[in-house]
Scaffold this active site. Structure first.
Site, PDB file in Angstrom:
ATOM      1  N   GLU A 143       4.457  -1.055 -15.626  1.00  0.00           N
ATOM      2  CA  GLU A 143       3.689   0.201 -15.631  1.00  0.00           C
ATOM      3  C   GLU A 143       4.369   1.324 -16.398  1.00  0.00           C
ATOM      4  O   GLU A 143       4.544   2.432 -15.879  1.00  0.00           O
ATOM      5  CB  GLU A 143       3.372   0.612 -14.187  1.00  0.00           C
ATOM      6  CG  GLU A 143       2.606  -0.478 -13.447  1.00  0.00           C
ATOM      7  CD  GLU A 143       2.395  -0.211 -11.964  1.00  0.00           C
ATOM      8  OE1 GLU A 143       2.764   0.880 -11.487  1.00  0.00           O
ATOM      9  OE2 GLU A 143       1.875  -1.108 -11.281  1.00  0.00           O
ATOM     10  N   GLU A 248      -1.693  -9.794  -9.834  1.00  0.00           N
ATOM     11  CA  GLU A 248      -2.144  -8.796  -8.857  1.00  0.00           C
ATOM     12  C   GLU A 248      -3.667  -8.713  -8.776  1.00  0.00           C
ATOM     13  O   GLU A 248      -4.238  -7.626  -8.716  1.00  0.00           O
ATOM     14  CB  GLU A 248      -1.537  -7.426  -9.194  1.00  0.00           C
ATOM     15  CG  GLU A 248      -0.025  -7.484  -9.380  1.00  0.00           C
ATOM     16  CD  GLU A 248       0.659  -6.140  -9.490  1.00  0.00           C
ATOM     17  OE1 GLU A 248       0.039  -5.126  -9.104  1.00  0.00           O
ATOM     18  OE2 GLU A 248       1.806  -6.096  -9.949  1.00  0.00           O
TER      19      GLU A 248
HETATM   20  O1  G3I Z   1       8.228  -1.360   5.073  1.00  0.00           O
HETATM   21  C1  G3I Z   1       7.820  -0.028   5.445  1.00  0.00           C
HETATM   22  C2  G3I Z   1       7.762   0.096   6.923  1.00  0.00           C
HETATM   23  O2  G3I Z   1       9.065  -0.054   7.446  1.00  0.00           O
HETATM   24  C3  G3I Z   1       7.179   1.460   7.283  1.00  0.00           C
HETATM   25  O3  G3I Z   1       7.030   1.561   8.663  1.00  0.00           O
HETATM   26  C4  G3I Z   1       5.809   1.637   6.623  1.00  0.00           C
HETATM   27  C5  G3I Z   1       5.207   3.011   6.906  1.00  0.00           C
HETATM   28  O4  G3I Z   1       4.638   3.589   5.757  1.00  0.00           O
HETATM   29  O5  G3I Z   1       5.972   1.508   5.236  1.00  0.00           O
HETATM   30  C6  G3I Z   1       6.459   0.230   4.853  1.00  0.00           C
HETATM   31  O6  G3I Z   1       6.604   0.197   3.475  1.00  0.00           O
HETATM   32  C7  G3I Z   1       5.412   0.114   2.742  1.00  0.00           C
HETATM   33  C8  G3I Z   1       5.510  -1.155   1.887  1.00  0.00           C
HETATM   34  O7  G3I Z   1       4.420  -1.224   1.004  1.00  0.00           O
HETATM   35  C9  G3I Z   1       5.532  -2.435   2.722  1.00  0.00           C
HETATM   36  O8  G3I Z   1       4.345  -2.578   3.411  1.00  0.00           O
HETATM   37  C10 G3I Z   1       5.300   1.334   1.862  1.00  0.00           C
HETATM   38  O9  G3I Z   1       5.062   2.472   2.661  1.00  0.00           O
HETATM   39  C11 G3I Z   1       4.183   1.159   0.879  1.00  0.00           C
HETATM   40  O10 G3I Z   1       4.184   2.245  -0.056  1.00  0.00           O
HETATM   41  C12 G3I Z   1       4.379  -0.134   0.104  1.00  0.00           C
HETATM   42  O11 G3I Z   1       3.284  -0.280  -0.754  1.00  0.00           O
HETATM   43  C13 G3I Z   1       3.435  -1.237  -1.769  1.00  0.00           C
HETATM   44  C14 G3I Z   1       3.239  -0.549  -3.123  1.00  0.00           C
HETATM   45  O12 G3I Z   1       3.239  -1.508  -4.163  1.00  0.00           O
HETATM   46  C15 G3I Z   1       4.357   0.423  -3.426  1.00  0.00           C
HETATM   47  O13 G3I Z   1       5.536  -0.245  -3.701  1.00  0.00           O
HETATM   48  C16 G3I Z   1       2.369  -2.303  -1.571  1.00  0.00           C
HETATM   49  O14 G3I Z   1       2.686  -3.064  -0.396  1.00  0.00           O
HETATM   50  C17 G3I Z   1       2.331  -3.240  -2.778  1.00  0.00           C
HETATM   51  O15 G3I Z   1       1.218  -4.095  -2.672  1.00  0.00           O
HETATM   52  C18 G3I Z   1       2.177  -2.419  -4.058  1.00  0.00           C
HETATM   53  O16 G3I Z   1       2.214  -3.307  -5.156  1.00  0.00           O
HETATM   54  C19 G3I Z   1       2.047  -2.709  -6.442  1.00  0.00           C
HETATM   55  C20 G3I Z   1       2.823  -3.555  -7.431  1.00  0.00           C
HETATM   56  O17 G3I Z   1       4.162  -3.665  -7.033  1.00  0.00           O
HETATM   57  C21 G3I Z   1       2.741  -2.972  -8.839  1.00  0.00           C
HETATM   58  N1  G3I Z   1       1.357  -2.768  -9.230  1.00  0.00           N
HETATM   59  C22 G3I Z   1       0.530  -2.032  -8.308  1.00  0.00           C
HETATM   60  C23 G3I Z   1       0.590  -2.677  -6.914  1.00  0.00           C
HETATM   61  C24 G3I Z   1      -0.327  -1.966  -5.964  1.00  0.00           C
HETATM   62  O18 G3I Z   1       0.100  -0.632  -5.791  1.00  0.00           O
END
Ligand code: G3I
Length: 361
Positions: A143, A248
């Site tokens: 990205e 994805e």
């Molecule tokens: O693990 C913590 C947990 O301990 C906490 O209690 C909870 C409360 O918010 O958050 C948890 O972390 C979350 C994590 O996913 C695991 O579930 C984060 O807040 C959340 O922001 C994170 O989101 C991920 C996102 O990327 C940001 O990294 C999504 O799961 C994941 O599917 C998404 O994937 C991205 C690709 O890497 C790149 N392209 C876009 C795609 C979708 O956004």
């Protein structure tokens, strides 16, 4: 008679799972979250093993998690991911080395180009080096582009300029010369953004820096993008002589606040009844639309299978999709092929019957 029965059961077995049905065309991948990696989601892992032959860690290899402070690396979950993939003979994709998001504050704070280049190099060598010969491919840069095709103002771009991309790929190639190296982004179906990606790829090629493929993230919806734009994007990238991956993949069926498209994780909105119209079940009418949409999209993938190495879904089943929490927290979305009870949906049937039909021609 006996032979016929034997053949029938063999043929059923061959098309009884996504990975078997699509074996002549491309790999079928999915993203694993920590509950799969730690084997907590037992039923989810049964689906993974039956239907998928490629896996990507959804979060555990992101910089913020794997390398949260300068001298700290968290390899426990990434190691478990790799072990699991080896045990099940999965094609493994590392996700991701250089990305503006999920980047710890200590990296954001670096302003000295020499220091940032060194930090980026060390990160790539440590992480890729650990899984050298085990992880088959990496999303090296993720990205890096704005929607108009210009460079995103990430800390890497601001401090190192656009050459950070070439540096990242060069370091990645040095860290594991046999690994496949990819550029991965969303909205690559949008012509302006795609032109930006084409520019990046051509620049690397002109410098003789290895880039083997491009990941088109498929965060799409029931009406967008057009089939023509998907087709055009695949053929434009294939013309560069690199492999195309659909990474994805998920298709949201929920209303899109402010007609948002894409996957910028920083955009979030408020929940409401209007925005969460199917909290209990997916109505047949929408399920049918989703199945048709998947069928139309997979027809294109099959058509261009010679250029496509892998189609990866972003999640194993609806219950674990990131789209339940983005861009609005706590919604109930239905973007994948398997439902919350781990059962195949209509969309699964439309995707799998597509290749069964082709086989019978
Ligand atoms: O693990 C913590 C947990 O301990 C906490 O209690 C909870 C409360 O918010 O958050 C948890 O972390 C979350 C994590 O996913 C695991 O579930 C984060 O807040 C959340 O922001 C994170 O989101 C991920 C996102 O990327 C940001 O990294 C999504 O799961 C994941 O599917 C998404 O994937 C991205 C690709 O890497 C790149 N392209 C876009 C795609 C979708 O956004």
């Amino acid at each position: 008679m006996l032979i016929t029965i034997g053949l029938q059961s063999f043929s059923q077995k061959q098309t009884n799972s996504l990975k078997q049905a699509y074996a002549p065309y491309f790999k079928i991948g999915t993203a694993l979250n920590s509950s799969h990696i730690e084997e907590g989601d037992y039923d989810g892992m049964l689906l993974v093993r039956k239907h998928f032959n490629a896996i990507t860690p959804e979060n555990v290899m992101k910089w913020e998690l794997i390398h949260p402070s300068p001298n700290q690396y968290n390899f426990a979950l990434p190691d478990a991911f790799v072990k699991l993939g080896q045990k099940d003979s999965m094609y493994m994709i590392g996700h991701t080395l250089v990305w503006h998001s999920q980047l710890p504050q200590w990296v954001h704070a670096i302003t000295d180009p020499v220091q940032l280049e060194q930090v980026m190099k060390e990160h790539i060598f440590q992480v890729m080096g650990r899984y050298k010969g085990k992880i088959h491919a990496w999303d090296v840069v993720n990205e890096a582009l704005n929607e108009d095709g210009s460079m995103r103002e990430s800390v890497f771009y601001k401090v190192l300029g656009s050459s950070y991309i070439a540096k990242a790929f060069k370091f990645a190639h040095e860290a594991d010369p046999d690994c496949k190296l990819y550029y991965n982004d969303y909205n690559m179906v949008v012509p302006a953004k795609r032109q930006g990606a084409i520019r990046i790829i051509k620049e690397l090629q002109a410098q003789g820096i290895p880039i083997h493929g491009v990941g088109m993230q498929g965060h799409w919806n029931l009406n967008w993008p057009s089939l023509q734009d998907i087709e055009q994007a695949i053929t434009d990238f294939a013309a560069l002589g690199i492999t195309v991956m659909i990474t994805e993949l998920d298709i949201t069926v929920l209303p899109n606040p402010w007609d948002l498209v894409g996957a910028d994780v920083n955009q979030k909105f408020e929940n409401s009844e209007k925005m969460n119209p199917h909290p209990n079940f997916l109505p047949d009418s929408v399920d049918i639309l989703l199945a048709k949409r998947y069928e139309d999209i997979f027809k294109i993938f099959v058509k261009y299978h010679a250029n496509i190495d892998r189609v990866s879904f972003w999640g194993v089943h609806d219950g674990v999709s990131w789209l339940n929490d983005w861009p609005i927290r706590g919604r109930t979305n239905y973007p994948l092929l398997f439902n919350r009870n781990y059962k195949p949906k209509r969309a699964y049937k439309s995707v799998i019957s597509l290749v069964k039909q082709a086989e019978n021609k």
